[in-house]
Design a protein around this motif. Structure first.
Motif, PDB file in Angstrom:
ATOM      1  N   PRO A  45      23.714 -26.747  -9.023  1.00  0.00           N
ATOM      2  CA  PRO A  45      23.053 -27.953  -8.516  1.00  0.00           C
ATOM      3  C   PRO A  45      24.079 -28.906  -7.914  1.00  0.00           C
ATOM      4  O   PRO A  45      25.252 -28.903  -8.299  1.00  0.00           O
ATOM      5  CB  PRO A  45      22.411 -28.558  -9.774  1.00  0.00           C
ATOM      6  CG  PRO A  45      22.259 -27.415 -10.721  1.00  0.00           C
ATOM      7  CD  PRO A  45      23.405 -26.498 -10.434  1.00  0.00           C
ATOM      8  N   SER A  46      23.640 -29.710  -6.988  1.00  0.00           N
ATOM      9  CA  SER A  46      24.581 -30.592  -6.280  1.00  0.00           C
ATOM     10  C   SER A  46      25.274 -31.546  -7.251  1.00  0.00           C
ATOM     11  O   SER A  46      24.666 -32.062  -8.179  1.00  0.00           O
ATOM     12  CB  SER A  46      23.847 -31.392  -5.210  1.00  0.00           C
ATOM     13  OG  SER A  46      22.880 -32.229  -5.810  1.00  0.00           O
ATOM     14  N   GLY A  47      26.555 -31.727  -7.028  1.00  0.00           N
ATOM     15  CA  GLY A  47      27.338 -32.623  -7.861  1.00  0.00           C
ATOM     16  C   GLY A  47      27.910 -31.994  -9.114  1.00  0.00           C
ATOM     17  O   GLY A  47      28.644 -32.641  -9.841  1.00  0.00           O
ATOM     18  N   GLU A  48      27.577 -30.751  -9.398  1.00  0.00           N
ATOM     19  CA  GLU A  48      28.070 -30.083 -10.603  1.00  0.00           C
ATOM     20  C   GLU A  48      29.305 -29.253 -10.274  1.00  0.00           C
ATOM     21  O   GLU A  48      29.365 -28.621  -9.230  1.00  0.00           O
ATOM     22  CB  GLU A  48      26.991 -29.155 -11.193  1.00  0.00           C
ATOM     23  CG  GLU A  48      25.732 -29.854 -11.623  1.00  0.00           C
ATOM     24  CD  GLU A  48      25.914 -30.671 -12.892  1.00  0.00           C
ATOM     25  OE1 GLU A  48      26.942 -30.527 -13.566  1.00  0.00           O
ATOM     26  OE2 GLU A  48      25.006 -31.459 -13.199  1.00  0.00           O
ATOM     27  N   VAL A  63      29.209 -23.491 -17.794  1.00  0.00           N
ATOM     28  CA  VAL A  63      29.471 -24.769 -18.449  1.00  0.00           C
ATOM     29  C   VAL A  63      30.037 -25.694 -17.381  1.00  0.00           C
ATOM     30  O   VAL A  63      30.986 -25.343 -16.692  1.00  0.00           O
ATOM     31  CB  VAL A  63      30.469 -24.615 -19.612  1.00  0.00           C
ATOM     32  CG1 VAL A  63      30.728 -25.961 -20.278  1.00  0.00           C
ATOM     33  CG2 VAL A  63      29.957 -23.599 -20.627  1.00  0.00           C
ATOM     34  N   THR A  64      29.440 -26.854 -17.241  1.00  0.00           N
ATOM     35  CA  THR A  64      29.842 -27.773 -16.179  1.00  0.00           C
ATOM     36  C   THR A  64      30.818 -28.825 -16.699  1.00  0.00           C
ATOM     37  O   THR A  64      30.961 -29.011 -17.905  1.00  0.00           O
ATOM     38  CB  THR A  64      28.616 -28.477 -15.577  1.00  0.00           C
ATOM     39  OG1 THR A  64      28.043 -29.325 -16.579  1.00  0.00           O
ATOM     40  CG2 THR A  64      27.601 -27.482 -15.073  1.00  0.00           C
ATOM     41  N   GLU A  65      31.459 -29.504 -15.753  1.00  0.00           N
ATOM     42  CA  GLU A  65      32.369 -30.590 -16.097  1.00  0.00           C
ATOM     43  C   GLU A  65      31.610 -31.758 -16.726  1.00  0.00           C
ATOM     44  O   GLU A  65      32.183 -32.558 -17.438  1.00  0.00           O
ATOM     45  CB  GLU A  65      33.103 -31.077 -14.843  1.00  0.00           C
ATOM     46  CG  GLU A  65      34.028 -30.055 -14.221  1.00  0.00           C
ATOM     47  CD  GLU A  65      35.299 -29.839 -15.009  1.00  0.00           C
ATOM     48  OE1 GLU A  65      35.724 -30.760 -15.737  1.00  0.00           O
ATOM     49  OE2 GLU A  65      35.864 -28.742 -14.902  1.00  0.00           O
ATOM     50  N   GLY A  66      30.317 -31.858 -16.480  1.00  0.00           N
ATOM     51  CA  GLY A  66      29.485 -32.916 -17.045  1.00  0.00           C
ATOM     52  C   GLY A  66      28.967 -32.585 -18.421  1.00  0.00           C
ATOM     53  O   GLY A  66      27.996 -33.185 -18.878  1.00  0.00           O
ATOM     54  N   ASN A  67      29.558 -31.605 -19.109  1.00  0.00           N
ATOM     55  CA  ASN A  67      29.194 -31.195 -20.466  1.00  0.00           C
ATOM     56  C   ASN A  67      27.742 -30.734 -20.576  1.00  0.00           C
ATOM     57  O   ASN A  67      26.987 -31.177 -21.432  1.00  0.00           O
ATOM     58  CB  ASN A  67      29.490 -32.297 -21.483  1.00  0.00           C
ATOM     59  CG  ASN A  67      30.966 -32.508 -21.656  1.00  0.00           C
ATOM     60  OD1 ASN A  67      31.737 -31.555 -21.633  1.00  0.00           O
ATOM     61  ND2 ASN A  67      31.366 -33.744 -21.827  1.00  0.00           N
ATOM     62  N   GLU A  68      27.370 -29.851 -19.685  1.00  0.00           N
ATOM     63  CA  GLU A  68      26.066 -29.199 -19.742  1.00  0.00           C
ATOM     64  C   GLU A  68      26.262 -27.699 -19.612  1.00  0.00           C
ATOM     65  O   GLU A  68      27.219 -27.243 -18.995  1.00  0.00           O
ATOM     66  CB  GLU A  68      25.149 -29.680 -18.618  1.00  0.00           C
ATOM     67  CG  GLU A  68      24.630 -31.070 -18.805  1.00  0.00           C
ATOM     68  CD  GLU A  68      23.588 -31.414 -17.745  1.00  0.00           C
ATOM     69  OE1 GLU A  68      22.629 -32.076 -18.106  1.00  0.00           O
ATOM     70  OE2 GLU A  68      23.755 -31.007 -16.590  1.00  0.00           O
TER      71      GLU A  68
END
Length: 88
Positions: A45-48, A63-68
């Motif tokens: 998704p955009s921004g991830e 696993v994303t940098e946004g902790n998801e």
């Protein structure tokens, strides 16, 4: 002559130990600086931004940098589940 041979063997042992340690240090440095390997077919998704990747028999997770954790279906590539990681 025996003293010279003993010093030569000691020097060779020291150089070999230093070489093995140098190779280990280089491997650790290389793997710390590399990004998570992602197949080119995954579109996030955009921004991830991805920080880790794993896969199962019919799914793969990022696993994303946004902790998801984003879980995708392997056959369609569609997002199946989104899990938020909570901090203490």
């Amino acid at each position: 002559m025996l003293r010279f041979l003993r010093r030569l063997v000691t020097l060779l042992t020291t150089v070999m130990i230093a070489g093995v340690l140098m190779i280990l240090v280089m491997l650790v440095i290389r793997y710390r600086t590399t990004r998570a390997p992602l197949p080119p077919v995954i579109t996030l998704p955009s921004g991830e931004e991805a920080s880790a990747f794993t896969q199962g028999p019919d799914w793969y997770a990022v696993v994303t940098e946004g902790n998801e954790i984003l879980i995708f279906a392997r056959d369609s590539g569609k997002l199946r589940q989104r899990i938020s990681i909570e901090h203490d």
